[in-house]
Design a protein around this motif. Structure first.
Motif, PDB file in Angstrom:
ATOM      1  N   ALA A   1       0.830  -1.202   0.000  1.00 21.18           N
ATOM      2  CA  ALA A   1       0.000   0.000   0.000  1.00 21.18           C
ATOM      3  C   ALA A   1       0.863   1.250   0.000  1.00 21.18           C
ATOM      4  CB  ALA A   1      -0.943   0.003   1.201  1.00 21.18           C
TER       5      ALA A   1
ATOM      6  N   LEU B   1      -7.612   2.270  -2.956  1.00 14.83           N
ATOM      7  CA  LEU B   1      -7.595   1.259  -1.903  1.00 14.83           C
ATOM      8  C   LEU B   1      -6.406   1.453  -0.966  1.00 14.83           C
ATOM      9  CD1 LEU B   1      -8.538  -1.955  -3.946  1.00 14.83           C
ATOM     10  CD2 LEU B   1      -9.963  -0.820  -2.236  1.00 14.83           C
ATOM     11  N   SER B   2      -5.266   1.787  -1.554  1.00 17.29           N
ATOM     12  CA  SER B   2      -4.064   2.008  -0.738  1.00 17.29           C
ATOM     13  C   SER B   2      -4.294   3.155   0.243  1.00 17.29           C
ATOM     14  CB  SER B   2      -2.872   2.340  -1.627  1.00 17.29           C
ATOM     15  OG  SER B   2      -2.610   1.267  -2.499  1.00 17.29           O
TER      16      SER B   2
ATOM     17  N   GLU C   1     -16.085  -0.482  -2.183  1.00 14.92           N
ATOM     18  CA  GLU C   1     -15.262  -1.076  -3.254  1.00 14.92           C
ATOM     19  C   GLU C   1     -14.614  -2.364  -2.804  1.00 14.92           C
ATOM     20  OE1 GLU C   1     -14.923   1.945  -2.121  1.00 14.92           O
ATOM     21  OE2 GLU C   1     -14.377   3.418  -3.636  1.00 14.92           O
ATOM     22  N   ALA C   2     -13.975  -2.338  -1.637  1.00 15.10           N
ATOM     23  CA  ALA C   2     -13.199  -3.496  -1.207  1.00 15.10           C
ATOM     24  C   ALA C   2     -14.071  -4.746  -1.161  1.00 15.10           C
ATOM     25  CB  ALA C   2     -12.555  -3.237   0.154  1.00 15.10           C
TER      26      ALA C   2
ATOM     27  N   MET D   1     -11.879  -2.317 -15.920  1.00 13.85           N
ATOM     28  CA  MET D   1     -10.583  -2.747 -15.378  1.00 13.85           C
ATOM     29  C   MET D   1      -9.811  -3.611 -16.364  1.00 13.85           C
ATOM     30  SD  MET D   1     -11.378  -3.560 -11.400  1.00 13.85           S
ATOM     31  CE  MET D   1     -10.301  -4.977 -11.413  1.00 13.85           C
ATOM     32  N   SER D   2     -10.520  -4.523 -16.999  1.00 16.09           N
ATOM     33  CA  SER D   2      -9.816  -5.441 -17.904  1.00 16.09           C
ATOM     34  C   SER D   2      -9.372  -4.707 -19.160  1.00 16.09           C
ATOM     35  CB  SER D   2     -10.720  -6.619 -18.262  1.00 16.09           C
ATOM     36  OG  SER D   2     -11.840  -6.130 -18.962  1.00 16.09           O
TER      37      SER D   2
ATOM     38  N   ILE E   1      -7.800   2.673  -9.029  1.00 15.73           N
ATOM     39  CA  ILE E   1      -8.468   1.871  -8.006  1.00 15.73           C
ATOM     40  C   ILE E   1      -7.464   1.440  -6.946  1.00 15.73           C
ATOM     41  CG2 ILE E   1      -9.524  -0.382  -7.601  1.00 15.73           C
ATOM     42  CD1 ILE E   1     -11.090   0.025 -10.153  1.00 15.73           C
ATOM     43  N   ILE E   2      -6.304   1.020  -7.407  1.00 13.28           N
ATOM     44  CA  ILE E   2      -5.253   0.609  -6.474  1.00 13.28           C
ATOM     45  C   ILE E   2      -4.850   1.766  -5.580  1.00 13.28           C
ATOM     46  CG2 ILE E   2      -2.830  -0.083  -6.358  1.00 13.28           C
ATOM     47  CD1 ILE E   2      -3.421  -1.889  -8.817  1.00 13.28           C
TER      48      ILE E   2
ATOM     49  N   PRO F   1      -3.710  -6.610 -16.989  1.00 12.47           N
ATOM     50  CA  PRO F   1      -4.861  -6.305 -16.139  1.00 12.47           C
ATOM     51  C   PRO F   1      -5.152  -7.404 -15.120  1.00 12.47           C
ATOM     52  CG  PRO F   1      -5.396  -5.974 -18.447  1.00 12.47           C
ATOM     53  CD  PRO F   1      -4.081  -6.666 -18.409  1.00 12.47           C
TER      54      PRO F   1
ATOM     55  N   CYS G   1      -7.190   0.763 -13.410  1.00 13.21           N
ATOM     56  CA  CYS G   1      -6.740  -0.125 -12.337  1.00 13.21           C
ATOM     57  C   CYS G   1      -5.845   0.629 -11.361  1.00 13.21           C
ATOM     58  CB  CYS G   1      -5.956  -1.311 -12.904  1.00 13.21           C
ATOM     59  SG  CYS G   1      -6.962  -2.487 -13.805  1.00 13.21           S
TER      60      CYS G   1
ATOM     61  N   ARG H   1      -7.077   4.203   1.410  1.00  9.65           N
ATOM     62  CA  ARG H   1      -8.014   3.826   2.470  1.00  9.65           C
ATOM     63  C   ARG H   1      -7.329   2.975   3.524  1.00  9.65           C
ATOM     64  NH1 ARG H   1     -13.675   3.143   0.166  1.00  9.65           N
ATOM     65  NH2 ARG H   1     -12.665   4.761  -1.064  1.00  9.65           N
TER      66      ARG H   1
ATOM     67  N   PHE I   1     -14.841  -6.063  -4.589  1.00  8.12           N
ATOM     68  CA  PHE I   1     -13.750  -6.786  -5.238  1.00  8.12           C
ATOM     69  C   PHE I   1     -13.553  -8.175  -4.651  1.00  8.12           C
ATOM     70  CE2 PHE I   1     -12.177  -2.400  -6.258  1.00  8.12           C
ATOM     71  CZ  PHE I   1     -12.421  -2.512  -7.616  1.00  8.12           C
ATOM     72  N   MET I   2     -13.989  -8.348  -3.426  1.00  3.99           N
ATOM     73  CA  MET I   2     -13.785  -9.650  -2.802  1.00  3.99           C
ATOM     74  C   MET I   2     -14.958 -10.577  -3.009  1.00  3.99           C
ATOM     75  SD  MET I   2     -11.867  -9.109   0.731  1.00  3.99           S
ATOM     76  CE  MET I   2     -13.311  -8.321   1.343  1.00  3.99           C
TER      77      MET I   2
ATOM     78  N   SER J   1      -7.756  -5.438  -1.092  1.00  2.59           N
ATOM     79  CA  SER J   1      -9.113  -5.512  -0.551  1.00  2.59           C
ATOM     80  C   SER J   1      -9.152  -6.440   0.651  1.00  2.59           C
ATOM     81  CB  SER J   1     -10.082  -6.033  -1.616  1.00  2.59           C
ATOM     82  OG  SER J   1     -10.113  -5.159  -2.716  1.00  2.59           O
TER      83      SER J   1
ATOM     84  N   LYS K   1     -17.726 -10.609  -1.438  1.00  2.63           N
ATOM     85  CA  LYS K   1     -18.225 -11.040  -0.134  1.00  2.63           C
ATOM     86  C   LYS K   1     -19.363 -10.117   0.278  1.00  2.63           C
ATOM     87  CE  LYS K   1     -14.328 -13.370   1.968  1.00  2.63           C
ATOM     88  NZ  LYS K   1     -13.300 -13.337   3.008  1.00  2.63           N
TER      89      LYS K   1
ATOM     90  N   PHE L   1     -15.602  -3.951 -13.513  1.00  3.78           N
ATOM     91  CA  PHE L   1     -14.734  -5.056 -13.917  1.00  3.78           C
ATOM     92  C   PHE L   1     -14.388  -4.966 -15.409  1.00  3.78           C
ATOM     93  CE2 PHE L   1     -15.432  -8.363 -10.330  1.00  3.78           C
ATOM     94  CZ  PHE L   1     -15.089  -7.399  -9.421  1.00  3.78           C
TER      95      PHE L   1
ATOM     96  N   VAL M   1     -19.544  -6.116   5.459  1.00  3.96           N
ATOM     97  CA  VAL M   1     -19.212  -6.374   6.854  1.00  3.96           C
ATOM     98  C   VAL M   1     -19.666  -5.247   7.761  1.00  3.96           C
ATOM     99  CG1 VAL M   1     -17.253  -7.900   6.432  1.00  3.96           C
ATOM    100  CG2 VAL M   1     -16.894  -5.426   6.517  1.00  3.96           C
TER     101      VAL M   1
END
Lengths: 256, 256
Positions: free
Chosen positions: A112, B158-159, B111-112, B144-145, B154-155, A148, B151, B161, B115-116, A159, B118, B141, B121
Motif C-alpha cells: 500500500a 484502496l491504498s 469497493e473493497a 478494469m480489464s 483503483i489501487i 490487467p 486499475c 483507504r 472486489f472480494m 481488498s 463477499k 470489472f 461487513v
DNA sequence: GCGCGCCTTTAACCTGAGTCAAGTTTCGAA
DNA sequence: TTCGAAACTTGACTCAGGTTAAAGGCGCGC
C-alpha cells in the motif's frame, strides 16, 4: 540490532541478478524464478514474465531482531516473507509499541505504501532469523501497465487486507480483552487445522506472549491474567507457548 | 427508517439508463455522464468510456435515517456520495454501535467488499437526506480489464483507504480520548482551511456529537466531558455544533 | 408560540485494563 | 552446569473511560 541496508543496495545494479538478454539462465536467476513462481500474486504469469520480474527482485536474509525499515523510511518496493516471522508495529513518542501484525511465510507487506509513494508509516522488525524477497517498485508498475489480470490480483490483495484491518478495528472496539484472546486462539487453531476440529486441540503461539498481547491491544500482564482466568475456568491448559484447548466447542460458546 | 431496495432494482434492466447503441443521448444519460465526469476515479476516461460506464450507474436519493445496506447483505457494486452524509458502522450483538467513518460528498465506499465478492461487513445509514450513485460491479470489472490506468486509480484509492485505517488503529491504540478529540478537531480544521491557519478558527461538526464520539471510539458522555475540559483550559469555545478554537497553535501544542 | 423528542450535559459511581514492583521461570550462552 | 538476561507471573494500586440516571436545552412540527 541494526537497519538492513536493503534500500540502498536496491539502486546498485551489481546486486541485482542482471543478466544480458538471451542468456538469462544464471543459477541465481533460475532459482529466483522458481521461488517467484510460487508466490500467489505471480501465479498465472508466463515464464518470460516471471523472468522479467526477477530482475527487480532481491533475495536476502535478516537476523532475529533486525529492523527492516522504520516509520518515515522511503519505500522502494514491497517485501515477501519466505521464512521466519516479522512484526509490523508503530511506536508512540513515549516509547510504547503497538504490534499491528505478525507476518508469517507467504505473507507480503508494504504494498500500500509503495503504491502511494509515501514513506513507511510503521516499522518492521524480525522476530526470528528470516529469509525474504524484496520486489522493486518499477517491475511491479511495469507488469501492472501490461497485465490487467495482475492488477486484479493486486486489487484482490489490497481488498483482503482492508477487510482484515476492519475486522481488527471491530474487535478492538467492540470486544473486551478476554474475548479478543479467545477469538485469537480460535483463529490460530483454524489456520492450522485442515478440517473443522472438535474436542481437544493444541495451538502453538507463533512468538512470545508480550508481542501477541500487543497485537491484541493488551499489556503482557493483562494477557497473562486472562490466560490464567481461562485455565481456572477449565477452558485451556498452558504449557509454555503451547495452549491446549480442552474443548474447542466450549471455548467457542464461552464467547459473547 | 427502512432498507433501500437498491440492490434488487439493480437487476431490472428497465431501471438502468439503457439506450440502444448509436442513440445514447437521452437527457438522463447525458446528465449522468456529466456527473460521472467529475468523479475522481473516472477522470481521464474518454467520453465514450464514460458513456459506457453510465449504463451500470444508477442515481438515487435516500432520506435521513435510511439504511443503504446491512452487514451480511450481498454487494453488487459500490456507492458514490453526491450530497449528504452517511455513516459506516458495525453493531455488536448486544446493540452497541461503533461508527467507522462518516462519509461526505465526493467519497465512495463499498469497493473493497465488491472486489472480494463477499457480503458487506458494515452497515451504511444516512445521517441526512442524500443523493448517491450506485456503480454496478460489472461495468467496473469491464473497465478494469480494458484500462490499466483505471486499475492504477483503483489501487491508489484502496491504498489510501488502507493508510487511513492504519492511522485510525494507531490513534485508537496509542492515544487517549482527549488527544483523539484534539486530533480530530485539527484534522477537521485542516480540511476546511485552504492554507495553513493560525490563531482563532472555527470548526463545524459534520453531525451530532454522539456519532462523532463513536467515530472516535468514545461514549457521548466522555466526549462531552473532554470538550468541557478543553473549554476550562481555555483552548476552545463551544456553540452548539460549532467549535471555536481559541488558538490553533496552542491546541496543537497541547497534544502529546 | 407550544409542546414533544431528541440531543446534550452533569453527577455519582463502577470497572476493565494499565502501572508498578517484586518475584519466578525459562532458556541460551559460556 | 551455571549464570544472567529475558520472558512470564502475581499482587496491590490507580485511573481512564464506561454506566446509569436524571436533568436541561434546543430545534422542529403543528
Amino acid at each position: 540490532m541494526h537497519t538492513v541496508d536493503c534500500l540502498q543496495r536496491d539502486n546498485s545494479p551489481a546486486s541485482q541478478t542482471d543478466v544480458p538478454p538471451g542468456c538469462e539462465a544464471s543459477p541465481e536467476h533460475v532459482s529466483l524464478c522458481r521461488l517467484l513462481a510460487h508466490i500467489p500474486l505471480l501465479n498465472g504469469l508466463s515464464d518470460q514474465e516471471i523472468s522479467r520480474f526477477a530482475r527487480g527482485v532481491r533475495e536476502f536474509k535478516a537476523e532475529k531482531g533486525e529492523v527492516l525499515f522504520h516509520r518515515g523510511d522511503p519505500c522502494h518496493g514491497f517485501h515477501f516473507l519466505l521464512e521466519g516471522q516479522i512484526k509490523l508495529a508503530f511506536t508512540s513518542s513515549d516509547g510504547h509499541e503497538k504490534v499491528i501484525e505478525i507476518m508469517r511465510p507467504g505473507h507480503s507487506f508494504g504494498e500500500a505504501v509503495m503504491f502511494m509513494d509515501k514513506p513507511y508509516v510503521v516499522m518492521a522488525q524480525t522476530l526470528t532469523d528470516c529469509r525474504l524477497l524484496h520486489i522493486a517498485k518499477n517491475v511491479v508498475f511495469e507488469e501492472m501497465s501490461r497485465d490487467p489480470l495482475f492488477c486484479r490480483k493486486i486489487i484482490a490483495g489490497l481488498s483482503q487486507r482492508l477487510h482484515h484491518l476492519i475486522a481488527d478495528v471491530e474487535t478492538y472496539s467492540l470486544r473486551n480483552g478476554r474475548d479478543r484472546i479467545i477469538g485469537y486462539l480460535l483463529r490460530e487453531e483454524e489456520m492450522n487445522g485442515d478440517q473443522v476440529t472438535q474436542g481437544r486441540v493444541s495451538v502453538r503461539l507463533p512468538t512470545n506472549k508480550g508481542t501477541i498481547a500487543s497485537r491484541l491491544n493488551l499489556t503482557q500482564e493483562h494477557f497473562s491474567r486472562v490466560l490464567h482466568d481461562l485455565i481456572d475456568s477449565g477452558l485451556i491448559e498452558v504449557e509454555g507457548r503451547t495452549i491446549h484447548i480442552v474443548d474447542i466447542e466450549r471455548l467457542r460458546d464461552s464467547l459473547n
